[in-house]
Design an enzyme around this catalytic site. Structure first.
Site, PDB file in Angstrom:
ATOM      1  N   LYS A 140      72.266  70.909  41.750  1.00  0.00           N
ATOM      2  CA  LYS A 140      71.436  72.434  42.792  1.00  0.00           C
ATOM      3  C   LYS A 140      72.081  72.927  43.267  1.00  0.00           C
ATOM      4  O   LYS A 140      73.096  72.543  43.875  1.00  0.00           O
ATOM      5  CB  LYS A 140      70.696  71.714  43.596  1.00  0.00           C
ATOM      6  CG  LYS A 140      69.797  72.501  44.358  1.00  0.00           C
ATOM      7  CD  LYS A 140      68.622  71.448  45.667  1.00  0.00           C
ATOM      8  CE  LYS A 140      67.943  72.225  46.287  1.00  0.00           C
ATOM      9  NZ  LYS A 140      67.335  71.195  47.118  1.00  0.00           N
ATOM     10  N   SER A 192      61.882  72.581  46.845  1.00  0.00           N
ATOM     11  CA  SER A 192      62.852  73.389  46.671  1.00  0.00           C
ATOM     12  C   SER A 192      64.068  73.209  45.508  1.00  0.00           C
ATOM     13  O   SER A 192      64.773  73.835  44.946  1.00  0.00           O
ATOM     14  CB  SER A 192      63.910  73.508  47.879  1.00  0.00           C
ATOM     15  OG  SER A 192      64.885  72.515  47.641  1.00  0.00           O
ATOM     16  N   SER A 222      61.562  67.865  47.898  1.00  0.00           N
ATOM     17  CA  SER A 222      62.467  68.564  47.023  1.00  0.00           C
ATOM     18  C   SER A 222      62.767  68.462  45.828  1.00  0.00           C
ATOM     19  O   SER A 222      63.055  68.911  45.193  1.00  0.00           O
ATOM     20  CB  SER A 222      63.307  69.407  49.058  1.00  0.00           C
ATOM     21  OG  SER A 222      62.996  70.648  49.178  1.00  0.00           O
TER      22      SER A 222
HETATM   23  N1  GLN Z   1      59.287  72.297  51.106  1.00  0.00           N
HETATM   24  C1  GLN Z   1      60.145  71.066  51.978  1.00  0.00           C
HETATM   25  C2  GLN Z   1      60.138  72.876  53.176  1.00  0.00           C
HETATM   26  O1  GLN Z   1      60.170  73.926  52.938  1.00  0.00           O
HETATM   27  C3  GLN Z   1      60.899  70.506  51.868  1.00  0.00           C
HETATM   28  C4  GLN Z   1      61.832  70.810  51.650  1.00  0.00           C
HETATM   29  C5  GLN Z   1      63.269  70.535  51.529  1.00  0.00           C
HETATM   30  O2  GLN Z   1      63.024  69.211  51.620  1.00  0.00           O
HETATM   31  N2  GLN Z   1      64.233  70.590  51.145  1.00  0.00           N
HETATM   32  O3  GLN Z   1      60.854  72.354  54.065  1.00  0.00           O
END
Ligand code: GLN
Length: 486
Positions: free
Chosen positions: A80, A155, A179
């Site tokens: 990532k 994400s 995420s």
């Molecule tokens: N979807 C969540 C957010 O937008 C989690 C993001 C993440 O875990 N990086 O904060």
């Protein structure tokens, strides 16, 4: 015959041991597969072919001398693009870091190198890991391999889609509020968020430092354990790293044990999709029939998890992202004429709208007039959420829930409604707030052919239990053997 690029890392490793394939050949196959499907999937932000093949050659040379570094020596891994890798771009899917090349390796990259893995390229994400669909990337939209009109989750959507589409057998992601688990669920693969402190955050571009963890994506549980084994461990460069004993995950996950499984009623409330609910009920029946005890539990502060998360995460993000100022590094606006201009114009041009929204929210909740009403209060409720879990774990070993209340949604469907997007994380954020480990495995498909994710939450540092309980399900319902047609 099963295509080679859909094989597990464990199987590929066996082939390398038997010398039925070399790491160079294997890497070429994955690079070729990536080139074939990328026009449709768009998971990679960059691919380093030359370096991957060079490292694969070095792996083959080690093998021929009997100096294999471990089970993932010679196996390609996707990274990532928030994890620093020396000499590689580190964009965080943001324009503000468009030309940035990392001068050093994250701890997890050092571990991967020591294990002989081949980091093949950099994977797409929501800008600075803010989002649940990967649509907030400043560069491209990643498509769900099961249906190209749908999001891969986020994400870490690039990581999940790349493993799902057979572009790499393993990938690393990061999880601040879901995420890793939510994209794993959307793409029908396995993903694990480790206990806070198990994997070093050194070299992970911070979103919210008290919530972030790096973790593995894989096709199956055994591979998930293999990659976790490589990246877990103490690091004095991360002040929150724990000096915990790292068990042999591969050995422990095969232990056939009976568990007390808690079912939290708050995770099965109104917003949950009928088909998701049914698939989770089927999984519960499976465990009941196989000698585990199923116990109804309550995590009463769950309804506060989303607001608490969006206060604490934005507060931490607003201070973490202050470093991108156009002075020390990152994009500098050419329109700037004085120092204040450099800050404001560079940041205005470099950040996307979701990042700006969160910086503004975070700055607000930390401002002296509002600190007590928001940030301090959220920290108190966070403690209550931790206590809910501590209480539940007095009577159960693991907690079972859906990973996400719905299957993947359509590209564009939620992009203009941030609140709806935030609600995708309803089953995952509490776990980060409490610092606990959790994993997601596929447990079925909707009628529309989209995967459904099953989540297991464990006690701190009990990853082996999570792997073992998920492995029992996988042995019977081998969803790792379902492949998308691309
Ligand atoms: N979807 C969540 C957010 O937008 C989690 C993001 C993440 O875990 N990086 O904060």
């Amino acid at each position: 015959m099963e295509e080679l690029f859909f094989k597990s890392a464990e199987d590929l490793s066996k082939m390398l041991t038997q010398k039925s394939i070399s790491s160079v050949e294997l890497t070429q196959i994955f690079l070729q597969r990536t080139k074939t499907v990328e026009p449709k999937i768009q998971a990679f932000l960059s691919l380093d072919e030359e370096k991957s093949l060079r490292q694969a050659k070095a792996s083959d040379e080690r093998r021929s001398k009997g100096q294999v570094l471990g089970p993932i020596d010679g196996i390609p891994v996707g990274i990532k693009d928030v994890i620093a890798e020396k000499g590689q771009p580190l964009t965080c899917a943001s324009k503000i870091l468009e030309h940035y090349i990392s001068p050093y390796d994250a701890m997890v990259m050092e571990h991967l190198h020591r294990a002989g893995a081949i980091p093949m390229g950099r994977l797409n994400l929501d800008e600075f890991a803010m989002g649940s669909s990967t649509e907030n990337s400043a560069y491209q939209k990643t498509h769900n391999p099961w249906n190209l009109e749908y999001v891969p989750g986020g994400s870490s959507g690039g990581s999940a889609a790349a493993v799902c589409a057979g572009e790499v057998p393993l990938a690393l992601g990061s999880d601040t509020g879901g995420s890793i688990r939510q994209p794993a669920a959307c793409c029908g693969i396995a993903g694990l968020k480790p206990t806070y402190g198990l994997v070093s955050r050194y070299g992970l571009s911070a979103l919210a430092s008290s919530l972030d963890q790096i973790g593995p994506f894989a096709r199956n549980i055994t591979d998930l354990g293999l990659l976790l084994q490589v990246i877990a461990g103490y690091d004095n460069r991360d002040s929150t790293s724990c000096n915990a004993k790292i068990p042999d995950y591969g050995q422990l996950l095969k232990q056939q044990q009976s568990y007390r499984i808690g079912i939290p009623k708050e995770y099965f409330s109104e917003g949950i999709d009928g088909e998701v609910h049914q698939a989770i009920e089927n999984a519960i029946s499976f465990y009941r029939k196989n000698g585990h005890s199923i116990i109804d539990i309550s995590l009463p502060h769950t309804p506060y998890a989303i607001p608490v998360y969006y206060i604490i995460m934005t507060a931490e993000a607003s201070s973490n992202l202050a470093r991108f100022d156009g002075i020390r590094y990152s994009h500098r606006s050419s329109a700037a004429t004085n120092a204040t201009d450099i800050y404001s114009k560079s940041r205005a041009e470099g950040f996307g709208s979701e990042v700006k929204r969160r910086i503004i929210l975070g700055t607000y909740v930390l401002s002296s007039d509002h600190l007590d009403a928001y940030y301090v209060r959220a920290q108190k409720v966070r403690t209550r959420i931790c206590e809910d879990f501590a209480k539940a774990f007095e009577t159960v070993d693991v907690i079972l829930s859906p990973t996400s209340p719905t299957t993947a949604f359509k590209l564009g469907e939620k992009i203009n409604d941030p609140l709806q997007m935030y609600l995708s994380d309803i089953c995952t954020v509490s776990i980060n707030l409490a610092g606990l480990p959790a994993l997601s495995i596929p447990c079925g498909f909707s009628k529309a052919g989209l995967p459904i994710g099953l989540q297991f939450i464990g006690k701190a540092f009990h990853e082996a239990e999570l792997l073992s309980i998920a492995y029992q399900f996988e042995k019977v319902y081998d969803f790792a053997k379902c492949f998308p047609v691309i």
